[in-house]
Design a protein around this motif. Sequence first.
Motif, PDB file in Angstrom:
ATOM      1  N   TRP A 254       0.792  -1.063   0.163  1.00  0.00           N
ATOM      2  CA  TRP A 254       0.045  -0.060   0.071  1.00  0.00           C
ATOM      3  C   TRP A 254       0.862   1.332   0.080  1.00  0.00           C
ATOM      4  O   TRP A 254       0.432   2.333  -0.594  1.00  0.00           O
ATOM      5  CB  TRP A 254      -1.028  -0.133   1.152  1.00  0.00           C
ATOM      6  N   VAL A 257       1.763   1.620  -3.459  1.00  0.00           N
ATOM      7  CA  VAL A 257       0.689   2.033  -4.203  1.00  0.00           C
ATOM      8  C   VAL A 257       0.600   3.506  -4.321  1.00  0.00           C
ATOM      9  O   VAL A 257       0.437   4.186  -5.310  1.00  0.00           O
ATOM     10  CB  VAL A 257      -0.812   1.345  -3.795  1.00  0.00           C
ATOM     11  N   GLY A 261       1.891   6.076  -7.463  1.00  0.00           N
ATOM     12  CA  GLY A 261       0.605   6.908  -8.076  1.00  0.00           C
ATOM     13  C   GLY A 261       1.335   8.378  -8.267  1.00  0.00           C
ATOM     14  O   GLY A 261       0.675   9.026  -9.119  1.00  0.00           O
ATOM     15  N   GLY A 391      -2.042   1.640  -8.893  1.00  0.00           N
ATOM     16  CA  GLY A 391      -2.015   2.750  -7.902  1.00  0.00           C
ATOM     17  C   GLY A 391      -1.516   4.209  -8.948  1.00  0.00           C
ATOM     18  O   GLY A 391      -1.707   5.131  -8.632  1.00  0.00           O
TER      19      GLY A 391
END
Length: 497
Positions: A254, A257, A261, A391
């Motif tokens: 995460w 991600v 992004g 992401g």
Amino acid sequence: MSADLAESKFSIPVDSENKAKSLNIFSFNFPHHASFHMSWMGFFVSFVSTFAAAPMIAIIREDLELTKPNLGSAGLAAVTGTIGARVLMGSVCDVVGPRYGLSIVLLLSAPFCFCMSYVTSAAGFLICRMGIGLGLATFVACQFWMSCMFNGKCVGLANATAAGWGNLGGGVTQFLMPLIFRGMTSATEGRIFSAWRWAYLVPGLLHTIMGVAVMFIGQDLPDGNFKFLHTSGQLEKKSAATTQYLGITNYRMWCMVATYGFCFGVELTMNNIVASYLYDQFELDLVTAGTLASCYGLMNIFARSVGGLMSDYMSVKFGMRGRLWTLWVVQTLEGILCVFMALAKDSLATTILFMVLFSICVQASEGASYGIVPYITRRALGVVSGYIGAGGNAGSTICMALFFTSSSIAVYEGIMYMGFTIIGVTLLVVPIHFPMWGSMFFPGDPNVSEEDYYIAREFNEEEIKEGLALSVQKFCQNSYQERAPSMRPVESSEAKV
């Protein structure tokens, strides 16, 4: 099987997993380098088609009478629609292999390229751009494929080069599509509103050709395709539910991600807006604006590979901690240069200078990111690659929605706000910690091994007894080089970049 025996099956040096120990971009050796070329070429085609509208947008918006919100929504659709597709592609790669995944996505998105010729409204334009954008899910298959084909000594470089050359399509399309448009304008005797529609036939044909080529020229793994390896019992038949669980419960995924992004997501955003920004801000003609805008994407020729190479080099010197520091430094510099590009709004030359430097750091950050991704998990590599790839698209969606769809925010202001956001989000690299290797500021625990992290954590005792973790054991041994140099076995310290 020993590494020496494994090498006898191939014409290039391989490790105990039969992964290539080096990347030769001029080789078409089967299966490693043939698959390398299929992966980047398939991804390249998806980039060309997804951003084919951007350099022709001045003509398209006049033909379809599109407003700024219409254009912003279509740009969002092009990169947002593939978020779910990328997540799904991760499971597809884990279960049936990257070859099928990449090929099918290219073939399924091809009809949307052809249908663009019949668009007559803002809604139709948005739907086609979203359908074409699904092709960007090829990225996940591309990175999964390279992580399966190349050893840790060069996996950062292999991932970065394949993805970088694929991303190059975003730059090539900025000058390729205007040239095709010009040719179609001549063919249609000056009917520019017909010419841009005919131009879309080219991306559609490229999708079809590459979709078939990937299926017949590539190979899923060094030892064969997924179907054969499943049937012969050489490869675990993974459960999509199990790999999804392993992926989504790993917090490192995460963090990546979010950070991905704001490197790949920023690249997608710039591919959408940079040509029209130069066209409007500096009153350039369509071809000139497209050619200058292509400089942003063309940095992929080398910049993403540089990021992967830096990650591999710092791994040799400092282990995984070197990879993490590389990502943080390069991506933070990316944010700073993004702000400088915005502040240079009154000078075309200065804008282009900072745009190029900004682009180099964007691509290098992407390369450095995928020097880390293959080590987050082994059993759920496809899922993790899918979420992190998604992401990137989510980051673009956020940037487009926050900074480039409102008529109250000038484009240069949006670019500046995006730069500040990049700097903030990149701080999420700091908490990424591998128990056996450490993090940016803290060393690893010498009492924790790679086997503890990749096998004991991801397999239960029954699965281990069944031999499902045997291939992962080889991966663990090949991952010892990610330790701090003083903690590596003697044979791993000889690694060179």
